[in-house]
Each structure stands twice: as structure tokens, then as C-alpha cells.
Design an enzyme around this catalytic site. Sequence first.
Site, PDB file in Angstrom:
ATOM      1  N   ASP A  66      35.422  12.981  16.715  1.00  0.00           N
ATOM      2  CA  ASP A  66      35.263  11.556  16.970  1.00  0.00           C
ATOM      3  C   ASP A  66      35.034  11.323  18.459  1.00  0.00           C
ATOM      4  OD1 ASP A  66      36.869   8.879  17.829  1.00  0.00           O
ATOM      5  OD2 ASP A  66      35.873   8.620  15.895  1.00  0.00           O
ATOM      6  N   GLY A  67      33.943  10.635  18.791  1.00  0.00           N
ATOM      7  CA  GLY A  67      33.593  10.445  20.192  1.00  0.00           C
ATOM      8  C   GLY A  67      34.627   9.669  20.975  1.00  0.00           C
ATOM      9  N   ASP A 103      26.242   6.047  21.525  1.00  0.00           N
ATOM     10  CA  ASP A 103      25.363   5.590  20.454  1.00  0.00           C
ATOM     11  C   ASP A 103      25.990   6.016  19.136  1.00  0.00           C
ATOM     12  OD1 ASP A 103      23.232   4.544  19.081  1.00  0.00           O
ATOM     13  OD2 ASP A 103      21.842   6.162  19.552  1.00  0.00           O
TER      14      ASP A 103
END
Length: 274
Positions: A132-133, A154
Site C-alpha cells: 500500500d503506497g 497516482d
Amino acid sequence: MLETCSKDIYRVKGRLIYQSHDDDGVIEVVEHNGVRSLHFGSSATQSSLRIDDPEKLELAYLRAMNSWMLFKDAPEQGLLLGLGGGSLARHLLYHFPDCRLVAVEYRKDVVRVARSHFGLPLDSRLKVILGDGGDYVRRRAETLNGHFDLLFVDIFDHDGMSPSLSSIAFFDACRTLLKDDGLLVVNLWNTDKDLFEAYCDWLNEAFEARVLFLPVNAHDNIIGLAFNNGAPAYSVKALRSRAEALEPVYRIEFSNFLRTLVKSNPRVINRVIK
């Protein structure tokens, strides 16, 4: 014509050449008029590749995300949160041979499709991390303090922007990861007005209002450019000259983006551009 049901019925013109499902939904690749596109169970296009001209950025919002080139020279270290079809990563690797990238992507199948259908190379300069970013940024804010020249956000699913972005703590951590003159580039959707305004508030708070917004695609996508406090001041004259020089090299409409940035940010433009 592709017709697929997910949460809602949607239709995408083209020939379906790949489809898979994971715990987060549908992944589809469609070809139409020489363009290959990635979809996540909706009509929204996540990434596109023109088959006979793969190095040109096909989607307007991705070209707009590269408006950072108006303000910075070749980066050494970049972080991408959200890989999609890998268009942005490919573009950076192709044009900036000394740049090293870390890309964080939540879905393993998306990475696989980026390599198999969108030409994302196996390159020693690119490290792809599954995860997970938002969680990655918050965990690495201390150990990678001041490490990146550029940070791209993004992160979307079929419903829109990822919930992992939705806090001031996320944007504070992004700023911590950037060098003093670093730049955060974030793709925002303007379809949910309240949520979009919340993101704008968080960006402005984290970056002390040194944030410019670039509308794209009839304002559905809005690119946020957030400048760390060590970024220099830029003159409009110098930026215009730079835009004209960059356009033929990268085939990106930098002059148009610059005009839109100046027009769309009248209250804060002098915090970044003199």
C-alpha cells in the site's frame, strides 16, 4: 465492443485481450484504434499505450503529471505510488538514464500486466514493491528522510482515489521524503467535490500553500504540484523559454500547461512563479 459488469454496467469500445480477477476486482486490457488501455472494472482508463508509438504518453493527465519538467532538471531518485500500466515509470526510465525509481503497487496482477502488455521493462534502475503506497510513505518517512527528488501519487481503484491518501499525515510524510527542493506530483479526481477540497486543504497545509493545480480533461483530473520549501522561485519568462525547448523533445504540451497553471492559480502563483 466490450461490455462488462462490475459494480455498475459500463461499456468500453474495443477488443478485450486480457482479463483477470483478484481480491480487489477486475483487471482488463482493451485495444481500440491502435491504443491498448488498462481498466479496473470501470470505464475509467488507468493507463494507455499507442502500440506503434509506445514512447509517447497517450493520456493527457500523464502528460500533465510531467509538467514537473518545467521546474526541475533530470531527477536522481523518484518514488511512484501506483504503477498502473507503468507509463510514467517507462517514460522516466527512457528519458532519464541516471534516474533510479521505486514504484509501490498494491496489486500483484497489475505489475504482471504492466510487464506483459504495456512494456514495463525489467530494469535495474526500477524497484517495484508490492504494498500500500500510503502505508509505505508513512513507514519510510524517517529512514528515507529527504531522499527523493520527485514523488508521484497516482493511486486509484474502480471507485476513485485510494483511501490510503486521505489524511494530512500522508502528505506530511510525503514532504518528509522529499529533498529540500523536491516536488510532489499528485493526480486528483474532481468528481467528488468535498473529497477533492479536503485533498487541496491537506496539500496546502503540508506544503505551506506552495501548491499549484493543473486542470486536465475538462477538469475531471486535476494535477497538484506541491513544492518543498527549498525549491527556487521561477520567472514566467524563463519557464516559457523552457517550455518551448522541452516540447519537441518530449512531445508534451508544456507551453499550454504553463498558461493553464498561471491562469488557474491567480491567488497563489506568486508563491512559486515570480
